[in-house]
Scaffold this motif. Structure first.
Motif, PDB file in Angstrom:
ATOM      1  N   HIS A  24       0.628  -1.177  -0.020  1.00  0.00           N
ATOM      2  CA  HIS A  24       0.043   0.014  -0.079  1.00  0.00           C
ATOM      3  C   HIS A  24       0.812   1.261   0.045  1.00  0.00           C
ATOM      4  CE1 HIS A  24      -3.424  -2.589   1.098  1.00  0.00           C
ATOM      5  NE2 HIS A  24      -2.792  -2.899   1.884  1.00  0.00           N
ATOM      6  N   LEU A  27      -1.399   4.539  -0.764  1.00  0.00           N
ATOM      7  CA  LEU A  27      -2.251   4.733   0.137  1.00  0.00           C
ATOM      8  C   LEU A  27      -1.698   5.180   1.376  1.00  0.00           C
ATOM      9  CD1 LEU A  27      -5.675   3.822   0.069  1.00  0.00           C
ATOM     10  CD2 LEU A  27      -4.721   1.791   1.295  1.00  0.00           C
ATOM     11  N   LEU A  28      -0.348   4.844   1.722  1.00  0.00           N
ATOM     12  CA  LEU A  28       0.105   5.374   2.736  1.00  0.00           C
ATOM     13  C   LEU A  28       0.596   6.918   2.619  1.00  0.00           C
ATOM     14  CD1 LEU A  28       1.589   4.625   5.688  1.00  0.00           C
ATOM     15  CD2 LEU A  28       3.636   4.148   4.266  1.00  0.00           C
ATOM     16  N   LEU A  31      -2.724   8.908   2.980  1.00  0.00           N
ATOM     17  CA  LEU A  31      -3.078   9.169   4.377  1.00  0.00           C
ATOM     18  C   LEU A  31      -2.051   9.854   5.339  1.00  0.00           C
ATOM     19  CD1 LEU A  31      -4.068   5.380   5.149  1.00  0.00           C
ATOM     20  CD2 LEU A  31      -5.648   7.573   5.219  1.00  0.00           C
ATOM     21  N   LEU A  32      -0.660   9.759   4.799  1.00  0.00           N
ATOM     22  CA  LEU A  32       0.262  10.800   5.743  1.00  0.00           C
ATOM     23  C   LEU A  32      -0.245  12.245   5.130  1.00  0.00           C
ATOM     24  CD1 LEU A  32       3.695   8.948   5.132  1.00  0.00           C
ATOM     25  CD2 LEU A  32       2.417   9.516   7.207  1.00  0.00           C
ATOM     26  N   GLN A  34      -3.085  13.300   4.563  1.00  0.00           N
ATOM     27  CA  GLN A  34      -4.331  13.814   4.996  1.00  0.00           C
ATOM     28  C   GLN A  34      -4.323  13.845   6.323  1.00  0.00           C
ATOM     29  OE1 GLN A  34      -6.440  11.431   6.877  1.00  0.00           O
ATOM     30  NE2 GLN A  34      -8.496  12.599   6.799  1.00  0.00           N
ATOM     31  N   SER A  35      -3.391  13.008   7.119  1.00  0.00           N
ATOM     32  CA  SER A  35      -3.240  13.257   8.272  1.00  0.00           C
ATOM     33  C   SER A  35      -2.530  14.568   8.772  1.00  0.00           C
ATOM     34  CB  SER A  35      -2.530  12.188   8.732  1.00  0.00           C
ATOM     35  OG  SER A  35      -2.998  10.859   8.862  1.00  0.00           O
ATOM     36  N   VAL A  38      -4.963  17.290   8.722  1.00  0.00           N
ATOM     37  CA  VAL A  38      -5.874  17.089  10.071  1.00  0.00           C
ATOM     38  C   VAL A  38      -5.111  17.663  11.177  1.00  0.00           C
ATOM     39  CG1 VAL A  38      -6.743  15.656  11.531  1.00  0.00           C
ATOM     40  CG2 VAL A  38      -7.380  15.094   9.340  1.00  0.00           C
ATOM     41  N   LEU A  39      -3.590  17.495  11.217  1.00  0.00           N
ATOM     42  CA  LEU A  39      -2.995  17.687  12.276  1.00  0.00           C
ATOM     43  C   LEU A  39      -2.514  19.404  12.358  1.00  0.00           C
ATOM     44  CD1 LEU A  39      -0.664  14.930  12.969  1.00  0.00           C
ATOM     45  CD2 LEU A  39      -2.551  15.395  14.704  1.00  0.00           C
TER      46      LEU A  39
END
Lengths: 156, 198
Positions: A24, A27-28, A31-32, A34-35, A38-39
């Protein structure tokens, strides 16, 4: 009979880390990113909490302030009734939790004696996929559960 | 869906997504008000990419987005948990059977995941619509309903009617109307969902 899979029992989750990384990569990365988004506001809040008012809207922005202003944390604790506010919040949180949980447990208990109450108390589980819907342990009357969940009665 | 795969650091990503949910709305609104300031971080990023600054909280076209974006940021984690719970109740055997039958990822999503997640979708839609209609704090803290009423929602209007203009009766009537609107929307969704399922 198809039984729902136990949470966390996915064989994929038990594969070695490097293998999962190879499977993945995109995907990783997604997600990194997206995170990070968020942070970002939270890190910004942390950074701002150590700044002087004049530094907050400085251009270009500094993530690490020139001087860490610890007074921003000390002053509210010393000059404001912060402890009193915290106690007030705790009273509200504890009361809401206890009253909500006691209401739920009352409904679960009541459901054993009345099919109508059973239907009401089982409605919380109605949003699980119909394929894997099983009879809740607190619900003794499957037909009422099924009506509440909006599906055909299940056979025990 | 991504958080339900075997991607590395999956649990860390799940936690990160849920962090904004536990923060108070008042704090979220203050953070984003600073971020959307004329000299705030978001405008600085835009300038770095050669885009003009946007008056996020003063422009009638941008202000609605300035309150929508924080709402998405804060609520996304909640719906992620709801959908994850739904995804984990779908038996893996369905996907294995579909793979044996030659179904691809998209087909498995279309014919297994989506139909079995329908109750979750219904629940999430209802909750999102109710939360959206009765939203109050971001508009009240970030823009006060302005500019020119561009972000004035029903709840802010009710608050102003009651406590700024002292018209308690009218505010109570507006609250009843708000309840009726939420109820009507929920019933409509229930009808649509029930018809689809039958």
């Amino acid at each position: 009979v198809i039984r729902p899979q136990q949470p966390g029992a996915s064989p994929r989750a038990q594969r070695p880390f490097l293998r999962r990384l190879r499977e993945h990569p995109l995907l990783l990365v997604a997600l990194l990113l997206q995170s990070a988004l968020v942070l970002l506001p939270l890190v910004y809040m942390l950074s701002t909490s150590f700044k002087l008012p004049v530094e907050v809207f400085e251009v270009p922005m500094r993530w690490i302030p020139r001087e860490l202003r610890i007074e921003n944390y000390v002053e509210p604790l010393q000059q404001r009734p912060f402890v009193r506010w915290f106690i007030n919040s705790t009273i509200v949180a504890v009361s809401v939790t206890i009253l909500n949980l006691s209401r739920r447990s009352w409904r679960a208990t009541a459901s054993r004696s009345s099919p109508i109450r059973a239907a009401t108390s089982c409605s919380a589980s109605s949003w699980r996929p119909s394929s894997s819907r099983s009879r809740p342990s607190s619900c003794r009357c499957s037909s009422w559960c099924a009506i509440s969940a909006g599906s055909t009665p299940t056979r025990a | 869906l991504a958080l339900n795969t075997g991607v590395p650091f999956r649990n860390a990503f799940r936690v990160i997504n849920f962090v904004p949910v536990v923060i108070s709305w008042a704090i979220v609104a203050i953070i984003w008000k600073i971020l959307f300031h004329h000299q705030g971080l978001i405008n600085q990023v835009l300038v770095a990419f050669g885009i003009d600054r946007i008056a996020w909280l003063q422009s009638t076209s941008a202000a609605p987005w300035a309150v929508i974006i924080p709402s998405i940021w804060k609520e996304l984690g909640f719906y992620t948990v709801i959908f994850l719970a739904g995804l984990q109740t779908i038996p893996r055997i369905f996907y294995e059977a579909a793979r044996i039958d030659g179904a691809g990822t998209l087909q498995a999503f279309r014919f297994i995941t989506l139909p079995l997640l329908r109750p979750i979708l219904f629940f999430a839609t209802i909750i999102a619509v109710i939360e959206g209609v009765k939203v109050f704090i971001p508009q009240f803290v970030m823009t006060g309903g302005g500019p020119s009423g561009a972000t004035k929602v029903i709840a802010v209007s009710i608050y102003e009617t009651a406590f700024a203009f002292g018209r308690m009766g009218r505010a109570a009537a507006m609250s009843v109307l708000l309840f009726a609107i939420v109820l009507a929307l929920t019933l409509m969704q229930n009808l649509v969902y029930g018809r689809d399922r039958s």
